[in-house]
Design a protein around this motif. Structure first.
Motif, mmCIF file in Angstrom:
data_model
loop_
_atom_site.group_PDB
_atom_site.id
_atom_site.type_symbol
_atom_site.label_atom_id
_atom_site.label_comp_id
_atom_site.label_asym_id
_atom_site.label_seq_id
_atom_site.Cartn_x
_atom_site.Cartn_y
_atom_site.Cartn_z
ATOM 1 N N GLN A 2 0.975 -1.313 -0.085
ATOM 2 C CA GLN A 2 -0.026 0.134 -0.053
ATOM 3 C C GLN A 2 0.726 1.154 0.028
ATOM 4 O O GLN A 2 0.540 2.268 -0.827
ATOM 5 N N GLN A 3 2.175 1.237 0.823
ATOM 6 C CA GLN A 3 2.793 2.560 0.871
ATOM 7 C C GLN A 3 3.541 2.705 -0.261
ATOM 8 O O GLN A 3 3.722 3.899 -0.795
ATOM 9 N N ASN A 4 3.707 1.581 -1.090
ATOM 10 C CA ASN A 4 4.346 1.361 -2.384
ATOM 11 C C ASN A 4 3.439 2.194 -3.570
ATOM 12 O O ASN A 4 3.777 2.514 -4.650
ATOM 13 N N GLY A 5 1.888 2.131 -3.254
ATOM 14 C CA GLY A 5 1.070 2.621 -4.115
ATOM 15 C C GLY A 5 0.533 1.522 -5.006
ATOM 16 O O GLY A 5 -0.098 1.489 -6.141
ATOM 17 N N GLU A 6 1.028 0.432 -4.701
ATOM 18 C CA GLU A 6 0.553 -0.987 -5.332
ATOM 19 C C GLU A 6 -0.599 -1.469 -4.671
ATOM 20 O O GLU A 6 -0.684 -2.594 -4.145
ATOM 21 N N TYR A 7 -1.950 -0.722 -4.863
ATOM 22 C CA TYR A 7 -3.097 -1.019 -4.384
ATOM 23 C C TYR A 7 -3.643 -2.178 -4.731
ATOM 24 O O TYR A 7 -4.113 -3.106 -3.873
ATOM 25 N N ASP A 8 -3.644 -2.431 -5.884
ATOM 26 C CA ASP A 8 -4.227 -3.770 -6.366
ATOM 27 C C ASP A 8 -3.623 -5.002 -5.967
ATOM 28 O O ASP A 8 -4.324 -5.939 -5.462
ATOM 29 N N GLU A 9 -2.280 -4.816 -5.701
ATOM 30 C CA GLU A 9 -1.579 -6.277 -5.112
ATOM 31 C C GLU A 9 -1.642 -6.275 -3.698
ATOM 32 O O GLU A 9 -1.912 -7.075 -3.185
ATOM 33 N N LEU B 22 -7.738 -12.363 4.517
ATOM 34 C CA LEU B 22 -9.180 -12.694 5.256
ATOM 35 C C LEU B 22 -9.594 -14.068 4.773
ATOM 36 O O LEU B 22 -10.324 -14.726 5.443
ATOM 37 N N LYS B 23 -9.148 -14.834 3.773
ATOM 38 C CA LYS B 23 -9.555 -15.991 3.431
ATOM 39 C C LYS B 23 -8.796 -17.029 4.548
ATOM 40 O O LYS B 23 -9.578 -17.950 5.152
ATOM 41 N N LEU B 24 -7.621 -16.712 4.989
ATOM 42 C CA LEU B 24 -6.961 -17.641 6.223
ATOM 43 C C LEU B 24 -7.593 -17.211 7.516
ATOM 44 O O LEU B 24 -7.558 -17.827 8.540
ATOM 45 N N HIS B 25 -7.755 -15.715 7.556
ATOM 46 C CA HIS B 25 -8.065 -15.312 8.757
ATOM 47 C C HIS B 25 -9.114 -14.457 8.763
ATOM 48 O O HIS B 25 -9.418 -13.058 8.633
ATOM 49 N N PRO B 26 -10.600 -15.038 8.499
ATOM 50 C CA PRO B 26 -11.903 -14.289 8.121
ATOM 51 C C PRO B 26 -12.095 -13.238 9.025
ATOM 52 O O PRO B 26 -12.735 -12.132 8.534
ATOM 53 N N ARG B 27 -11.760 -13.142 10.483
ATOM 54 C CA ARG B 27 -12.094 -12.001 11.259
ATOM 55 C C ARG B 27 -10.888 -11.287 11.555
ATOM 56 O O ARG B 27 -10.683 -10.621 12.702
ATOM 57 N N SER B 28 -10.090 -11.049 10.917
ATOM 58 C CA SER B 28 -8.647 -10.339 11.149
ATOM 59 C C SER B 28 -9.045 -8.834 11.208
ATOM 60 O O SER B 28 -9.264 -8.380 9.947
ATOM 61 N N ILE B 29 -8.937 -8.187 12.394
ATOM 62 C CA ILE B 29 -9.313 -6.723 12.331
ATOM 63 C C ILE B 29 -8.316 -6.019 11.449
ATOM 64 O O ILE B 29 -8.552 -4.916 10.865
ATOM 65 N N PRO B 30 -7.045 -6.265 11.664
ATOM 66 C CA PRO B 30 -6.116 -5.613 11.153
ATOM 67 C C PRO B 30 -5.874 -5.389 9.414
ATOM 68 O O PRO B 30 -5.947 -4.659 8.660
ATOM 69 N N ALA B 31 -6.518 -6.671 9.113
ATOM 70 C CA ALA B 31 -6.647 -6.846 7.521
ATOM 71 C C ALA B 31 -7.830 -6.111 6.846
ATOM 72 O O ALA B 31 -7.945 -5.684 6.082
ATOM 73 N N ALA B 32 -8.908 -6.147 7.822
ATOM 74 C CA ALA B 32 -10.147 -5.545 7.455
ATOM 75 C C ALA B 32 -9.848 -4.040 7.393
ATOM 76 O O ALA B 32 -10.346 -3.153 6.684
ATOM 77 N N ILE B 33 -8.964 -3.596 8.384
ATOM 78 C CA ILE B 33 -8.674 -1.914 8.321
ATOM 79 C C ILE B 33 -7.927 -1.622 7.091
ATOM 80 O O ILE B 33 -7.936 -0.509 6.690
ATOM 81 N N LEU B 34 -6.821 -2.336 6.834
ATOM 82 C CA LEU B 34 -6.007 -2.388 5.672
ATOM 83 C C LEU B 34 -7.072 -2.299 4.503
ATOM 84 O O LEU B 34 -6.984 -1.446 3.699
ATOM 85 N N GLU B 35 -7.939 -3.244 4.467
ATOM 86 C CA GLU B 35 -8.977 -3.335 3.198
ATOM 87 C C GLU B 35 -9.717 -1.936 3.356
ATOM 88 O O GLU B 35 -9.832 -1.447 2.020
ATOM 89 N N ALA B 36 -10.128 -1.479 4.255
ATOM 90 C CA ALA B 36 -10.889 -0.192 4.167
ATOM 91 C C ALA B 36 -9.962 0.995 3.741
ATOM 92 O O ALA B 36 -10.393 1.704 3.014
ATOM 93 N N ASN B 37 -8.814 1.159 4.120
ATOM 94 C CA ASN B 37 -7.820 2.090 3.711
ATOM 95 C C ASN B 37 -7.787 2.027 2.287
ATOM 96 O O ASN B 37 -7.785 2.958 1.347
ATOM 97 N N LEU B 38 -7.384 0.924 1.768
ATOM 98 C CA LEU B 38 -7.426 0.405 0.270
ATOM 99 C C LEU B 38 -8.464 0.988 -0.336
ATOM 100 O O LEU B 38 -8.456 1.738 -1.562
ATOM 101 N N LEU B 39 -9.788 0.593 0.026
ATOM 102 C CA LEU B 39 -10.855 0.880 -0.674
ATOM 103 C C LEU B 39 -11.042 2.517 -0.704
ATOM 104 O O LEU B 39 -11.580 2.895 -1.618
ATOM 105 N N HIS B 40 -10.721 3.028 0.667
ATOM 106 C CA HIS B 40 -10.682 4.711 0.436
ATOM 107 C C HIS B 40 -9.878 5.340 -0.544
ATOM 108 O O HIS B 40 -10.250 6.156 -1.413
ATOM 109 N N GLN B 41 -8.381 4.616 -0.837
ATOM 110 C CA GLN B 41 -7.625 4.974 -1.755
ATOM 111 C C GLN B 41 -8.121 4.871 -3.159
ATOM 112 O O GLN B 41 -7.762 5.584 -4.326
ATOM 113 N N LEU B 42 -8.866 3.880 -3.240
ATOM 114 C CA LEU B 42 -9.308 3.360 -4.644
ATOM 115 C C LEU B 42 -10.642 4.180 -4.690
ATOM 116 O O LEU B 42 -11.492 3.735 -5.844
ATOM 117 N N LYS B 43 -11.050 5.095 -3.879
ATOM 118 C CA LYS B 43 -12.374 6.004 -4.229
ATOM 119 C C LYS B 43 -13.557 4.898 -4.066
ATOM 120 O O LYS B 43 -14.549 5.303 -4.707
#
Length: 568
Positions: free
Chosen positions: A193-200, A209-230
């Motif tokens: 994400q910091q490198n701007g490689e949002y899709d990867e 999330l497939k391995l850890h469905p209730r991962s809060i850090p992964a969920a927060i990262l996903e939200a940040n990425l969705l925000h950056q992807l508008k």
């Protein structure tokens, strides 16, 4: 070699969790009875005495002495427990270099100790040594401990790209050994994400999330990425759903609240209200609540939040600033002055200074305004020139022109070559229709800086508007245009010069170009005047109405209408 001091049920051992907030290590009370467990290989008497002295010093909050003794004995004895104690004390007093030295000594003497490895990783992290922090966390993971991979990755946002890419390689290599480790997976996503490689990075999130469905850090990262992807609405929906399962997770709620500030201020305020209750010691949450409530005109909530910050001694300057704004908005100027005077630093200091100056000038309390600005100049001498400019501009804004001249003259006596002060005084003299004084100051600026675009444009416009020295005006404006060919104000000045010399087609072309780039009242007044003079009166009225709607407080359109005896 071990040493334990048992004191009224307290042991030498302190909290070992590096994730917890550091607390003062348990310190020996000098009045308590000291029981020393004799080690298998006892320390020399000098060592025991030094350590006991350190504990007594710590109980008296003499942490420098306590730390010094522990560090000395850790270096001499190489005992891991002494090094541990030194590490914890150094962390508590925020002596990060010493904490690093002691943590490394501890880890070297106890290479399989999870606490030692965790503290060494944390110490490197606090000093920005991310590669070394990663290496200790890697060893910690091998020992079955909880590494700091996510913290390390999050800290990489401020490092150079090459260093971040090397760290990303470290993460990827470690992932080959531990492909399902949640922290490694999320940390890798953060670095991408910091490198701007949002899709990867998003692919990494989905794998996590497939391995850890209730991962809060992964969920927060996903939200940040969705925000950056508008894709904020997706982020909001996902985070709201997660909060139903984890209502006490404040990190998740904070991210949710921040994204909501762009879309639903009422719901954002509700979330920050919850956060301020969940994190009562966190002044940031209360400050956010107050600012959002103020934005929503929920004045009671805002006032209570800022007052509570003052009660807690948190964000004091900012709280006073906003309370001052609220008091000023309700026309309680004395209350506003009291609050603004207590904004003694921080990001709001300059704004509070200007608001306070504005109040004094509005009240025509010129002495208080002068005393206030003198105090600020004494406190910030490197900003003295700019403060004279601001003082003068505030007086001009409220049409106290004589007082403004006095302030600007004083400023120029202290800063005789200041182009900002010279320009401000030139504009003041122009407003007072003192052409020789205006020209003198602008010429002085150009003598110091022949390419000063503001002076070139201003003097060119004034000569075109107030004199018949058109050739001089043309030379000045032509040079200004060469320096800034797309500047709407300069294009407007050249258009006005053409109008004054009767070149109406050229004037119309330039003024339309200027108005399209910057449709303000002054350019609109000029364009409308040319249109009116050439007979296109309906188009002139349309331009004037449009410009007036954009700047209803401007007198420029009205003055033009009065001079031309025109109407809308």
């Amino acid at each position: 070699m071990t040493l334990y001091w048992v004191l009224s049920g307290c042991s030498l051992q302190a909290s070992r969790s590096v994730a917890a907030v550091d607390q003062a290590p348990a310190i020996v009370s000098p009045e308590a009875e000291v029981h020393v467990q004799i080690p298998a290989r006892p320390f020399p008497t000098e060592t025991l005495y030094s350590l006991l002295t350190a504990e007594i010093a710590g109980s008296r909050a003499q942490y420098d002495l306590a730390l010094g003794n522990y560090v000395q004995q850790a270096r001499e004895t190489r005992d891991p427990q002494v090094a541990e104690r030194a590490t914890l004390i150094a962390r508590y007093v925020s002596n990060y270099p010493t904490a690093l030295e002691m943590a490394k000594l501890w880890a070297n003497e106890a290479p399989h100790n999870q606490d030692a490895l965790a503290n060494a990783s944390l110490a490197h992290l606090q000093l920005g040594q991310l590669h070394e922090a990663f290496d200790y966390s890697r060893r910690l993971l091998d020992e079955g401990g909880e590494p700091l991979f996510q913290n390390i990755a999050a800290s990489a946002a401020s490092i150079e790209d090459d260093a971040r890419n090397r760290l990303l390689d470290d993460f990827r290599q470690e992932l080959e050994r531990h492909p399902e480790d949640e922290q490694l997976l999320v940390g890798t996503g953060i670095l991408l994400q910091q490198n701007g490689e949002y899709d990867e990075a998003m692919q990494q999130v989905h794998k996590t999330l497939k391995l850890h469905p209730r991962s809060i850090p992964a969920a927060i990262l996903e939200a940040n990425l969705l925000h950056q992807l508008k894709r904020d609405q997706e982020a909001i929906t996902k985070m709201a759903n997660l909060l139903e399962f984890y209502p006490e997770n404040t990190s998740l709620r904070q991210q949710y609240a921040r994204i909501l500030t762009r879309y639903d201020m009422a719901l954002a305020q509700e979330q920050f209200s919850i956060l301020s209750q969940q994190l009562p010691a966190n002044g940031d949450m209360l400050l956010s609540l107050g600012i959002i409530a103020l934005e929503r005109r929920d004045l009671e909530t805002a006032h209570n939040a800022f007052e509570e910050l003052l009660n807690r001694d948190q964000h004091i300057a900012t709280a006073h600033y906003y309370l001052g704004r609220m008091a000023e908005a309700s026309n309680d100027l004395q209350e506003a002055i009291i609050h603004y005077l207590q904004v003694n630093g921080g990001n709001d200091f300059l704004s509070a200074t200007l608001q306070l100056l504005d109040i004094f000038v509005r009240q025509e309390d010129f002495l208080s305004a002068e005393q206030h600005m003198n105090r600020v100049r004494l406190r910030y001498p490197d900003q003295s020139e700019a403060l004279y400019v601001l003082h003068g501009q505030t007086l001009i804004k409220h049409e106290h022109l004589q007082q403004a001249e006095q302030v600007l003259n004083e400023g120029l006596a202290n800063f005789p070559t200041s182009t900002r002060l010279l320009f401000t005084r030139a504009m003041l003299n122009n407003e007072r229709q003192r052409l020789p004084a205006t020209e003198r100051d602008l010429r002085q600026i150009l003598k110091q800086d022949s390419d000063n675009v503001a002076a070139l444009n201003s003097l060119g416009y004034i000569l075109a508007d107030s004199t018949q020295r058109y050739s001089e005006a043309y030379e000045l404006l032509e040079k200004a245009l060469r320096l800034k060919p797309d500047d709407a104000a300069i294009i407007d000045s050249m258009g006005w010069l053409h109008y004054r010399t009767g070149k109406y087609p050229d004037a119309l072309n330039l003024l339309r170009q200027a108005y399209e780039a910057a449709p303000n009242a002054e350019i609109g007044a000029h364009l409308g005047e040319v249109l009116w003079v050439i007979g296109d009166k309906e188009e002139a009225r349309r331009i004037w109405r449009e410009a007036q709607q954009r700047e209803p407080d401007s007198d420029t359109i009205r003055e033009t209408l009065d001079r031309l005896k025109a109407d809308l």
